[in-house]
Design an enzyme around this catalytic site. Structure first.
Site, PDB file in Angstrom:
ATOM      1  N   ALA A 172      36.147   9.424  34.849  1.00  0.00           N
ATOM      2  CA  ALA A 172      35.441   8.273  34.296  1.00  0.00           C
ATOM      3  C   ALA A 172      35.050   7.402  35.482  1.00  0.00           C
ATOM      4  CB  ALA A 172      36.331   7.528  33.325  1.00  0.00           C
ATOM      5  N   VAL A 220      34.024  13.641  29.916  1.00  0.00           N
ATOM      6  CA  VAL A 220      34.620  12.488  29.231  1.00  0.00           C
ATOM      7  C   VAL A 220      33.713  11.916  28.136  1.00  0.00           C
ATOM      8  CG1 VAL A 220      33.760  10.620  30.733  1.00  0.00           C
ATOM      9  CG2 VAL A 220      36.042  10.448  29.693  1.00  0.00           C
ATOM     10  N   GLU A 261      28.199  23.275  37.100  1.00  0.00           N
ATOM     11  CA  GLU A 261      28.131  24.281  36.017  1.00  0.00           C
ATOM     12  C   GLU A 261      27.568  25.608  36.535  1.00  0.00           C
ATOM     13  OE1 GLU A 261      27.194  23.284  31.696  1.00  0.00           O
ATOM     14  OE2 GLU A 261      25.275  24.098  32.398  1.00  0.00           O
TER      15      GLU A 261
HETATM   16  C1  UD2 Z   1      26.698  19.086  31.942  1.00  0.00           C
HETATM   17  C2  UD2 Z   1      28.110  19.618  31.808  1.00  0.00           C
HETATM   18  C3  UD2 Z   1      28.963  18.991  32.896  1.00  0.00           C
HETATM   19  C4  UD2 Z   1      28.424  19.280  34.274  1.00  0.00           C
HETATM   20  C5  UD2 Z   1      26.960  18.828  34.330  1.00  0.00           C
HETATM   21  C6  UD2 Z   1      26.297  19.277  35.635  1.00  0.00           C
HETATM   22  C7  UD2 Z   1      28.864  20.053  29.518  1.00  0.00           C
HETATM   23  C8  UD2 Z   1      29.204  19.428  28.227  1.00  0.00           C
HETATM   24  N1  UD2 Z   1      28.603  19.206  30.498  1.00  0.00           N
HETATM   25  O1  UD2 Z   1      26.816  17.687  31.598  1.00  0.00           O
HETATM   26  O2  UD2 Z   1      30.288  19.465  32.836  1.00  0.00           O
HETATM   27  O3  UD2 Z   1      28.559  20.639  34.570  1.00  0.00           O
HETATM   28  O4  UD2 Z   1      26.179  19.363  33.245  1.00  0.00           O
HETATM   29  O5  UD2 Z   1      24.929  18.956  35.626  1.00  0.00           O
HETATM   30  O6  UD2 Z   1      28.914  21.238  29.659  1.00  0.00           O
HETATM   31  N2  UD2 Z   1      30.628  11.477  35.442  1.00  0.00           N
HETATM   32  C9  UD2 Z   1      31.158  10.208  35.659  1.00  0.00           C
HETATM   33  N3  UD2 Z   1      30.325   9.204  36.095  1.00  0.00           N
HETATM   34  C10 UD2 Z   1      29.001   9.404  36.322  1.00  0.00           C
HETATM   35  C11 UD2 Z   1      28.466  10.685  36.079  1.00  0.00           C
HETATM   36  C12 UD2 Z   1      29.306  11.708  35.622  1.00  0.00           C
HETATM   37  O7  UD2 Z   1      32.343   9.978  35.463  1.00  0.00           O
HETATM   38  O8  UD2 Z   1      28.307   8.443  36.708  1.00  0.00           O
HETATM   39  C13 UD2 Z   1      31.544  12.564  34.997  1.00  0.00           C
HETATM   40  C14 UD2 Z   1      31.921  12.411  33.544  1.00  0.00           C
HETATM   41  O9  UD2 Z   1      33.219  12.893  33.365  1.00  0.00           O
HETATM   42  C15 UD2 Z   1      30.919  13.305  32.834  1.00  0.00           C
HETATM   43  C16 UD2 Z   1      30.791  14.443  33.854  1.00  0.00           C
HETATM   44  O10 UD2 Z   1      30.905  13.827  35.133  1.00  0.00           O
HETATM   45  O11 UD2 Z   1      31.380  13.715  31.566  1.00  0.00           O
HETATM   46  C17 UD2 Z   1      29.495  15.244  33.786  1.00  0.00           C
HETATM   47  O12 UD2 Z   1      28.378  14.385  33.809  1.00  0.00           O
HETATM   48  P1  UD2 Z   1      27.389  14.269  32.579  1.00  0.00           P
HETATM   49  O13 UD2 Z   1      28.188  14.361  31.329  1.00  0.00           O
HETATM   50  O14 UD2 Z   1      26.513  13.111  32.736  1.00  0.00           O
HETATM   51  O15 UD2 Z   1      26.552  15.619  32.776  1.00  0.00           O
HETATM   52  P2  UD2 Z   1      25.812  16.518  31.659  1.00  0.00           P
HETATM   53  O16 UD2 Z   1      25.797  15.826  30.346  1.00  0.00           O
HETATM   54  O17 UD2 Z   1      24.505  16.971  32.217  1.00  0.00           O
END
Ligand code: UD2
Length: 347
Positions: free
Chosen positions: A116, A206, A297
């Site tokens: 987080a 998260v 990922e």
């Molecule tokens: C996808 C993947 C994620 C990661 C990412 C890479 C799923 C559900 N999610 O999510 O695991 O591989 O692609 O592009 O498969 N975070 C922070 N602060 C920030 C930004 C990120 O704490 O400012 C953490 C947080 O725990 C978040 C994670 O990094 O859940 C991944 O970031 P995201 O959820 O924004 O990425 P997303 O939705 O593209």
């Protein structure tokens, strides 16, 4: 129902409460009802010597549940086993009461890692509250919260055997780097700390909420989760990194599934090896001025092509309601929360 007697006896109910010759025994039976399908009997046998002093105690435990049927597969609409004999976990394929009993016997502690960083602290409250309702219920859990804002971690009431551990870490300007650096931090903390505190690690995003049971059925040496957007897709459609210059490159004729970056885990040692290798690969990419298409990922997916998971979680374990509600999905256990990317990322 006739139960066997203690070792060396002729067994049966007829001996209840009687002495036999110079030695006798009493039996105390405890019946625990676990869920609707299984009964756990714990029978305590106590022998008495002729002068009435207790000499020996034996415990016999019985597990009673509906027998599995070889000719009646639990699911016929989905793949439940990979060609390398890793089970794929779907509702209906397992009995959680049997599994809970087995893991409780081993007194297993599970570590749940989440990050987080910056504005993502806003997701912690719902995440933790729903985890208390659905994640590893009845087992020992350590929540490892990596954050740059420890003072903003909410206080959430925890059940017995469950702890929050706040780990203060630095942030990075780009959200992609924050996401990718998770691999480095998990590998470092696995080696320094987690290995001494938990048996298994579960590593998740998260910006999610638990919506149904996520229990010990997920645990195995190394596990990954089918991405909700690609579980039915052909290999060519997987969004693997396709540029050979990246360490995450996967050729178009390789790969089994497309796994989500937001839910993987295993024993601490296996997670350490996975995260270390992914981090090292990302550092090589960085030195070469390339970043994989889907960041961590992409590297996770590359790793799983060559180091096959020993268990695979169906998309029940990572679902996004934007994908609808297909018939095969009997449960939606862990759900993506809608987020305003512009408002939350890089803030
Ligand atoms: C996808 C993947 C994620 C990661 C990412 C890479 C799923 C559900 N999610 O999510 O695991 O591989 O692609 O592009 O498969 N975070 C922070 N602060 C920030 C930004 C990120 O704490 O400012 C953490 C947080 O725990 C978040 C994670 O990094 O859940 C991944 O970031 P995201 O959820 O924004 O990425 P997303 O939705 O593209």
């Amino acid at each position: 129902m006739v139960e066997p007697g203690p070792p060396g006896s002729s067994g049966g109910d007829s001996h209840d409460g009687k002495t036999r010759g110079i030695k006798g025994y009493f039996r105390k039976r405890h019946v625990y009802v676990m869920g609707s399908t299984m009964l756990l009997f714990s029978t305590v046998y106590v022998w008495y010597t002729s002068n009435g002093t207790e000499s020996k105690v034996a415990y016999i435990t019985r597990l009673m549940y509906t027998k599995p049927q070889i000719l009646k597969p639990s699911r016929s609409d989905v793949l439940t086993m990979t060609p390398w004999f890793a089970p794929i976990v779907w509702e209906g394929t397992y009995n959680s009461e049997i599994l809970n009993e087995q893991f409780q016997r081993r007194n297993v502690t599970v570590g749940l890692t989440m990050f987080a960083i910056k504005k993502y602290v806003v997701f912690l409250k719902k995440f933790l509250e729903t985890a208390e309702m659905y994640f590893m219920v009845g087992h020992r859990v350590n929540y490892y919260i990596f954050t740059d804002r420890p003072e903003e971690v909410p206080k959430v009431a925890l059940k017995e055997g469950r702890n929050v551990v706040v780990l203060q870490v630095q942030n990075y300007p780009r959200w992609q780097e924050i996401s990718m650096r998770r691999m480095e931090l998990i590998s470092n903390f696995s080696q320094q700390r987690f290995i001494n505190e938990v048996s298994y690690l579960v590593c998740v995003d998260v910006d999610m909420r638990f919506n149904d049971q996520v229990g010990v059925e997920i645990l195995s040496n190394l596990f990954g989760t089918l991405h909700p957007g690609f579980y039915a897709a052909e290999r060519q459609s997987f969004t693997y990194e396709r540029r050979p210059a990246s360490q995450a490159y996967v050729p178009s004729d390789e790969g089994d599934f497309y796994y989500a970056g937001g839910f993987f885990g295993g024993t601490v040692m296996e997670v350490y090896m996975l995260t270390k290798k992914c981090h090292e690969a990302m550092m090589v990419d960085k030195a070469n001025g390339i970043e994989a298409i889907w960041h961590d990922e992409s590297h996770l997916n590359k790793y799983f092509v060559y180091y096959k998971p020993t268990k695979i979680l169906s998309p029940e374990y990572l679902w996004d309601d934007n994908m609808g509600r297909p018939e095969i999905l009997k449960k939606r256990r862990f759900l993506a929360l809608p987020k305003n990317h512009a408002a939350i990322r890089n803030k």
